[in-house]
Scaffold this motif. Structure first.
Motif, PDB file in Angstrom:
ATOM      1  N   THR A  22       1.460   3.084   1.052  1.00 55.28           N
ATOM      2  CA  THR A  22       1.663   4.091  -0.495  1.00 55.28           C
ATOM      3  C   THR A  22      -0.149   3.753  -0.940  1.00 55.28           C
ATOM      4  O   THR A  22      -0.435   2.734  -0.970  1.00 55.28           O
ATOM      5  N   PRO A  23      -0.511   4.670  -0.924  1.00 61.47           N
ATOM      6  CA  PRO A  23      -1.688   5.428  -1.680  1.00 61.47           C
ATOM      7  C   PRO A  23      -1.997   4.506  -2.452  1.00 61.47           C
ATOM      8  O   PRO A  23      -0.934   4.124  -3.878  1.00 61.47           O
ATOM      9  N   ASP A  75      -8.165   3.620  -0.740  1.00 64.21           N
ATOM     10  CA  ASP A  75      -7.345   5.494  -0.531  1.00 64.21           C
ATOM     11  C   ASP A  75      -9.125   5.915   0.283  1.00 64.21           C
ATOM     12  O   ASP A  75      -8.462   7.074   1.220  1.00 64.21           O
ATOM     13  N   ALA A  76      -9.938   5.808   0.094  1.00 61.47           N
ATOM     14  CA  ALA A  76     -11.475   7.055   0.287  1.00 61.47           C
ATOM     15  C   ALA A  76     -11.036   6.430   2.186  1.00 61.47           C
ATOM     16  O   ALA A  76     -11.244   7.330   2.959  1.00 61.47           O
ATOM     17  N   GLN A  77     -10.795   5.021   2.664  1.00 66.28           N
ATOM     18  CA  GLN A  77     -10.924   4.461   3.861  1.00 66.28           C
ATOM     19  C   GLN A  77      -9.692   4.946   4.246  1.00 66.28           C
ATOM     20  O   GLN A  77     -10.186   6.054   5.640  1.00 66.28           O
ATOM     21  N   TYR A  78      -8.369   5.577   3.811  1.00 69.84           N
ATOM     22  CA  TYR A  78      -7.581   5.915   4.726  1.00 69.84           C
ATOM     23  C   TYR A  78      -7.993   7.637   4.901  1.00 69.84           C
ATOM     24  O   TYR A  78      -7.865   8.047   5.295  1.00 69.84           O
ATOM     25  N   ALA A  79      -8.347   8.239   3.782  1.00 64.84           N
ATOM     26  CA  ALA A  79      -9.362   9.541   3.706  1.00 64.84           C
ATOM     27  C   ALA A  79     -10.235   9.825   4.594  1.00 64.84           C
ATOM     28  O   ALA A  79     -10.044  10.905   5.961  1.00 64.84           O
ATOM     29  N   GLN A  80     -11.265   9.299   4.878  1.00 66.77           N
ATOM     30  CA  GLN A  80     -11.635   9.176   5.883  1.00 66.77           C
ATOM     31  C   GLN A  80     -11.098   8.767   7.751  1.00 66.77           C
ATOM     32  O   GLN A  80     -12.084   9.855   8.096  1.00 66.77           O
ATOM     33  N   ALA A 111     -12.235   4.654  14.738  1.00 66.11           N
ATOM     34  CA  ALA A 111     -11.339   4.121  13.573  1.00 66.11           C
ATOM     35  C   ALA A 111     -12.193   2.806  12.977  1.00 66.11           C
ATOM     36  O   ALA A 111     -12.156   2.714  11.636  1.00 66.11           O
ATOM     37  N   ALA A 112     -12.739   1.724  13.615  1.00 70.79           N
ATOM     38  CA  ALA A 112     -13.109   1.278  13.069  1.00 70.79           C
ATOM     39  C   ALA A 112     -14.441   0.884  12.555  1.00 70.79           C
ATOM     40  O   ALA A 112     -14.434   0.515  11.284  1.00 70.79           O
ATOM     41  N   ARG A 113     -15.364   1.888  13.123  1.00 65.91           N
ATOM     42  CA  ARG A 113     -16.426   2.084  12.269  1.00 65.91           C
ATOM     43  C   ARG A 113     -16.215   2.927  11.359  1.00 65.91           C
ATOM     44  O   ARG A 113     -17.146   1.643  10.553  1.00 65.91           O
ATOM     45  N   THR A 114     -15.458   3.476  11.089  1.00 67.56           N
ATOM     46  CA  THR A 114     -14.908   4.500   9.828  1.00 67.56           C
ATOM     47  C   THR A 114     -14.793   3.157   9.101  1.00 67.56           C
ATOM     48  O   THR A 114     -14.963   3.951   7.941  1.00 67.56           O
ATOM     49  N   ILE A 115     -13.824   2.552   9.337  1.00 66.33           N
ATOM     50  CA  ILE A 115     -13.324   1.729   8.298  1.00 66.33           C
ATOM     51  C   ILE A 115     -14.405   0.488   7.692  1.00 66.33           C
ATOM     52  O   ILE A 115     -13.978  -0.477   6.565  1.00 66.33           O
ATOM     53  N   GLY A 116     -15.728   0.125   8.630  1.00 63.79           N
ATOM     54  CA  GLY A 116     -16.612  -0.658   8.380  1.00 63.79           C
ATOM     55  C   GLY A 116     -16.154  -1.863   9.210  1.00 63.79           C
ATOM     56  O   GLY A 116     -17.508  -2.902   8.555  1.00 63.79           O
TER      57      GLY A 116
END
Length: 172
Positions: A22-23, A75-80, A111-116
């Protein structure tokens, strides 16, 4: 966010991820998967670029796979991650599939790159989903939770998602 793989078999994609929770900003619980594969599995995928498709919520694929590692997202990573999925979806973005340049492993890498996550460049593993995700997990051991369990065993450890509580407007 949990990263999954299986090496062989008739279910595609062989690498994908799930989003569950849940966000922080609240809202409905999330429990879905995202993977990328060729739209039609024909010998043409061996020859070059073909139409691709984003697989969303494919539960059957999960059951034949292994959970490799997970990461708690903001939440920001989820949106990304959702934006990345939209960019690979035929309805909203570029869905070209290429076994050598834009396959399911490339999708989970982005996806892994997107979350850092780091340590993502493994050119020799881009057609080896299990080996690729194990290498990424090893490179990010301090920031991921290693799972390495078959689907049934891992899914049995997950608590139920909390239902969204209805709010009642006050009558002043």
């Amino acid at each position: 966010m949990t990263f999954w793989s299986h090496e062989f078999g008739n279910t595609f994609p062989h690498a994908f991820f799930t989003l569950r929770g849940t966000p922080d900003a609240r809202g409905a619980p999330i429990d879905t998967s995202y993977g990328f594969t060729a739209k039609t599995l024909t010998p043409a995928i061996l020859l070059g670029t073909v139409a691709g498709k984003l697989e969303i919520g494919a539960r059957g694929n999960i059951l034949g796979s292994d959970a490799r590692f997970s990461v708690v997202l903001t939440d920001a990573q989820y949106a990304q991650v959702r934006a990345l999925a939209a960019a690979w979806d035929a309805k909203t973005g570029d869905s070209r599939y290429n076994l050598n340049k834009r396959n399911c492993v490339h999708f989970v890498m982005e996806a892994a790159r997107t979350i850092g996550l780091t340590g993502l460049d493994h050119p020799k593993l881009m057609k080896r989903p299990r080996a690729y995700l194990l290498a990424v997990a090893a490179a990010n051991r301090a920031t991921v939770t290693i799972i390495d369990l078959p689907a049934a065993a891992y899914l049995a450890t997950l608590p139920p998602l909390a239902p969204v509580k209805a709010t009642v407007a006050s009558a002043d």
